[in-house]
Design a protein around this motif. Structure first.
Motif, PDB file in Angstrom:
ATOM      1  N   ASP A 100     -42.327  45.534  -4.246  1.00  0.00           N
ATOM      2  CA  ASP A 100     -43.087  45.843  -5.471  1.00  0.00           C
ATOM      3  C   ASP A 100     -43.270  44.590  -6.343  1.00  0.00           C
ATOM      4  N   TYR A 101     -42.297  43.699  -6.272  1.00  0.00           N
ATOM      5  CA  TYR A 101     -42.410  42.444  -7.031  1.00  0.00           C
ATOM      6  C   TYR A 101     -43.442  41.528  -6.365  1.00  0.00           C
ATOM      7  N   GLN A 102     -43.463  41.600  -5.017  1.00  0.00           N
ATOM      8  CA  GLN A 102     -44.437  40.769  -4.312  1.00  0.00           C
ATOM      9  C   GLN A 102     -45.856  41.265  -4.622  1.00  0.00           C
ATOM     10  N   THR A 103     -46.003  42.611  -4.688  1.00  0.00           N
ATOM     11  CA  THR A 103     -47.313  43.168  -5.055  1.00  0.00           C
ATOM     12  C   THR A 103     -47.677  42.733  -6.475  1.00  0.00           C
ATOM     13  N   LEU A 104     -46.675  42.791  -7.347  1.00  0.00           N
ATOM     14  CA  LEU A 104     -46.918  42.373  -8.738  1.00  0.00           C
ATOM     15  C   LEU A 104     -47.386  40.925  -8.781  1.00  0.00           C
ATOM     16  N   LEU A 108     -50.824  39.425 -10.322  1.00  0.00           N
ATOM     17  CA  LEU A 108     -50.903  38.406 -11.381  1.00  0.00           C
ATOM     18  C   LEU A 108     -51.856  37.279 -10.970  1.00  0.00           C
ATOM     19  N   VAL A 109     -51.852  36.973  -9.675  1.00  0.00           N
ATOM     20  CA  VAL A 109     -52.774  35.934  -9.188  1.00  0.00           C
ATOM     21  C   VAL A 109     -54.222  36.416  -9.384  1.00  0.00           C
ATOM     22  N   GLU A 110     -54.464  37.709  -9.036  1.00  0.00           N
ATOM     23  CA  GLU A 110     -55.830  38.255  -9.221  1.00  0.00           C
ATOM     24  C   GLU A 110     -56.241  38.209 -10.691  1.00  0.00           C
ATOM     25  N   LEU A 111     -55.295  38.571 -11.558  1.00  0.00           N
ATOM     26  CA  LEU A 111     -55.629  38.574 -12.993  1.00  0.00           C
ATOM     27  C   LEU A 111     -55.941  37.161 -13.477  1.00  0.00           C
ATOM     28  N   ASP A 112     -55.200  36.196 -12.967  1.00  0.00           N
ATOM     29  CA  ASP A 112     -55.472  34.802 -13.348  1.00  0.00           C
ATOM     30  C   ASP A 112     -56.881  34.402 -12.913  1.00  0.00           C
ATOM     31  N   LYS A 113     -57.283  34.914 -11.725  1.00  0.00           N
ATOM     32  CA  LYS A 113     -58.627  34.568 -11.233  1.00  0.00           C
ATOM     33  C   LYS A 113     -59.685  35.115 -12.177  1.00  0.00           C
ATOM     34  N   GLN A 117     -61.646  30.177 -12.539  1.00  0.00           N
ATOM     35  CA  GLN A 117     -61.248  29.446 -11.338  1.00  0.00           C
ATOM     36  C   GLN A 117     -60.015  28.580 -11.621  1.00  0.00           C
ATOM     37  N   ASN A 118     -59.055  28.642 -10.756  1.00  0.00           N
ATOM     38  CA  ASN A 118     -57.927  27.716 -10.835  1.00  0.00           C
ATOM     39  C   ASN A 118     -57.069  27.833 -12.096  1.00  0.00           C
ATOM     40  N   ILE A 119     -57.134  29.010 -12.733  1.00  0.00           N
ATOM     41  CA  ILE A 119     -56.320  29.155 -13.963  1.00  0.00           C
ATOM     42  C   ILE A 119     -54.936  29.664 -13.593  1.00  0.00           C
ATOM     43  N   CYS A 120     -53.964  29.061 -14.233  1.00  0.00           N
ATOM     44  CA  CYS A 120     -52.594  29.552 -14.065  1.00  0.00           C
ATOM     45  C   CYS A 120     -52.125  29.932 -15.467  1.00  0.00           C
ATOM     46  N   SER A 121     -52.029  31.232 -15.718  1.00  0.00           N
ATOM     47  CA  SER A 121     -51.681  31.632 -17.089  1.00  0.00           C
ATOM     48  C   SER A 121     -50.163  31.514 -17.310  1.00  0.00           C
ATOM     49  N   ASN A 122     -49.790  31.415 -18.569  1.00  0.00           N
ATOM     50  CA  ASN A 122     -48.365  31.480 -18.922  1.00  0.00           C
ATOM     51  C   ASN A 122     -47.874  32.881 -18.594  1.00  0.00           C
ATOM     52  N   LYS A 123     -46.619  32.989 -18.203  1.00  0.00           N
ATOM     53  CA  LYS A 123     -46.079  34.324 -17.907  1.00  0.00           C
ATOM     54  C   LYS A 123     -44.847  34.570 -18.782  1.00  0.00           C
TER      55      LYS A 123
END
Ligand code: BG6
Length: 503
Positions: A100-104, A108-113, A117-123
């Motif tokens: 479930d953490y791997q799915t999460l 999060l990667v999809e949400l960053d997209k 492009q190429n955004i890495c948000s703070n978590k």
């Protein structure tokens, strides 16, 4: 002048709330995030991801949030709510299932997209779950790689917000800290003690160190005693499952009361940075005189309200021990001292309890009597003394009690009060962003905002935690020597107190 930019978060940010269907998320986190959003201090690229066990869609999570926010303390418009709901996403998961953490993580990667492009948000990962889940969550955060910051444009930091209680004694707190420390650097860990974010408590240092009239008398030469009162009118019936395994000493004294004591007693920090402030708070906690065997009877009172056994019997879920004759205290009074030159011989009293006559939190600093009282009534009266009160809640404010001559021919003295009330601010000041919304922020708003800005002053450091547990563990060592008294619900605590409760 602070600019608006100084008081906003500008880089793309995602908050993940673990346990989003729980009480804390409903009562505090969602309302606080909604308020921050309406203040305009959050970045435009912002997501809140709720993680919990329920089989919900994003839409169902938004309906849940709508219901929760209906009871928001501030008026809001439908438009504001819709704008906020758009930021919410739901991720179903079990705390103990790695997949479930791997799915999460993929989510999060999809949400960053979606941010670009190429955004890495703070978590910002917020653990709003009972502490027994911490070990498994830490493990899964690590194994899924969620504890590691992503790489891309933007800051891309990862930070963890953890709720108290942090352990049950020195050993368990140390153990938990070691687990945390293995995953995150201290600069990434934000241990919540929401009292540190209450406005009146944040004010203590400004009040002490920015007014030249108080600091010179802030010591054993002039201060007779300090009292910290944390009274709550509510019983613990509705959260007996949590409370019975914790008790009042661990619940509020180890954290809130000792932090208040530290702020009142600390030395001037070298600057306003969080490291300096947290170091001074820690020093105070380290200087608490540890109780020795046989001395607790004179320095500690513990008690339980009558009817607590019924609360245990009617617990929503069976208590782990299955016990009914619980010895858990709902009331504590402690007299302690600090081993520092400034406070030599000055008693600090902490009184905390549930189901008392009223809810109020105060810090009272009593000054010594004057040597040559002018205008004192003749006879065996006490010389008058001054009192300074920090009213943490309700009716937040500060008051100084002093003596004055009553007008007239008689030489009579009366007690008067100079006071400042926070409600003076409510319409005008306390804007975080210079935005049109000018309200005093709730503690959780401050905590979330500060954590997003990486400012740790309002959070407990690992060393502070160790210092506070060192003291509490020493008290717990001899705890059973102190008889457990009882008291009436709605009353002023048990009969035998070190210091009577008078208001
Ligand atoms: C929490 C304690 O940390 O603080 C609760 O676990 C207590 O038992 C609460 O009721 C008090 O917080 P506040 O902000 O209502 O004074």
């Amino acid at each position: 002048m602070p600019t608006k930019k100084n008081f906003t978060i500008t880089t793309p940010t995602t908050i993940v709330i673990f346990g989003v269907t729980g009480d804390l998320a409903q009562k505090k986190l969602l309302p606080a995030l909604f308020d921050l959003h309406r203040r305009g201090v959050l970045p435009s690229k912002f997501h809140i991801v709720g993680f919990a066990r329920r089989e919900w869609s994003d839409e169902q999570f938004r309906e849940f949030a709508t219901t929760v926010l209906k009871h928001d303390r501030h008026h809001h418009t439908a438009r504001e709510l819709t704008a906020f709901l758009r930021k919410l996403t739901y991720a179903r998961g079990n705390f103990d299932t790695l997949a479930d953490y791997q799915t999460l993580k993929r989510r999060l990667v999809e949400l960053d997209k979606k941010f670009g492009q190429n955004i890495c948000s703070n978590k910002l990962l917020h653990l709003a779950v009972p502490p027994e889940y911490y070990p498994v969550i830490f493990k899964n955060l690590s194994h899924s790689g969620l504890s590691i910051a992503c790489v891309g444009e933007g800051e891309g930091w990862t930070r963890l917000l953890v709720e108290k209680p942090f352990g049950r004694d020195s050993a368990t707190a140390r153990n938990m800290d070691a687990q945390l420390g293995a995953l995150f650097d201290e600069s990434q860990i934000f241990r919540i003690d929401h009292y540190l974010a209450k406005e009146t408590i944040q004010n203590i240092l400004t009040f002490r160190f920015s007014n030249s009239i108080f600091e010179p008398v802030w010591n054993a030469r002039y201060v007779e005693r300090v009292e910290i009162e944390l009274f709550e009118a509510e019983s613990v019936a509705h959260r007996i499952n949590f409370f019975d395994g914790v008790g009042e000493l661990r619940d509020v004294v180890q954290s809130h009361a000792l932090q208040m004591l530290a702020l009142v007693a600390m030395e001037q920090p070298q600057g306003m940075g969080s490291a300096a402030i947290r170091r001074e708070r820690e020093r105070v906690m380290r200087s608490l005189a540890l109780p020795a065997a046989g001395t607790l009877l004179d320095t500690v009172v513990r008690a339980q309200y009558r009817g607590y056994a019924d609360d245990v019997k009617n617990a929503p879920a069976p208590l782990p021990s299955g016990k009914t004759a619980s010895q858990t205290e709902t009331f504590v009074q402690i007299k302690t001292q600090l081993k520092s030159r400034r406070w030599r011989g000055v008693p600090f009293y902490i009184t905390a309890g549930k189901a008392l006559h009223r809810s109020k939190v105060k810090i009272k600093v009593y000054f010594k009597q004057t040597k040559g009282c002018f205008n004192c009534p003749a006879g065996p009266h006490e010389h008058p003394r001054n009192l300074l009160v920090f009213r943490i809640q309700p009716q937040e404010g500060i008051a100084v009690h002093f003596w004055a001559k009553r007008p007239g021919f008689k030489n009579e003295m009366v007690s008067k009060e100079l006071r400042f009330d926070y409600h003076e601010f409510s319409d005008a000041a306390a804007s975080l962003a210079g935005s049109r919304r000018e309200r005093i922020p709730d503690a959780y708003e401050t905590l979330l905002f500060r954590a997003m800005r990486g400012e740790q002053t309002n959070f407990a450091s690992s060393r502070e935690l160790a210092a506070s547990w060192r003291y509490i563990t020493a008290v717990l060592k001899h705890w059973k020597q102190v008889p457990l008294q009882t008291y009436q619900k709605g009353g002023k605590g048990p009969k035998n107190l070190l210091l009577k409760i008078n208001n």
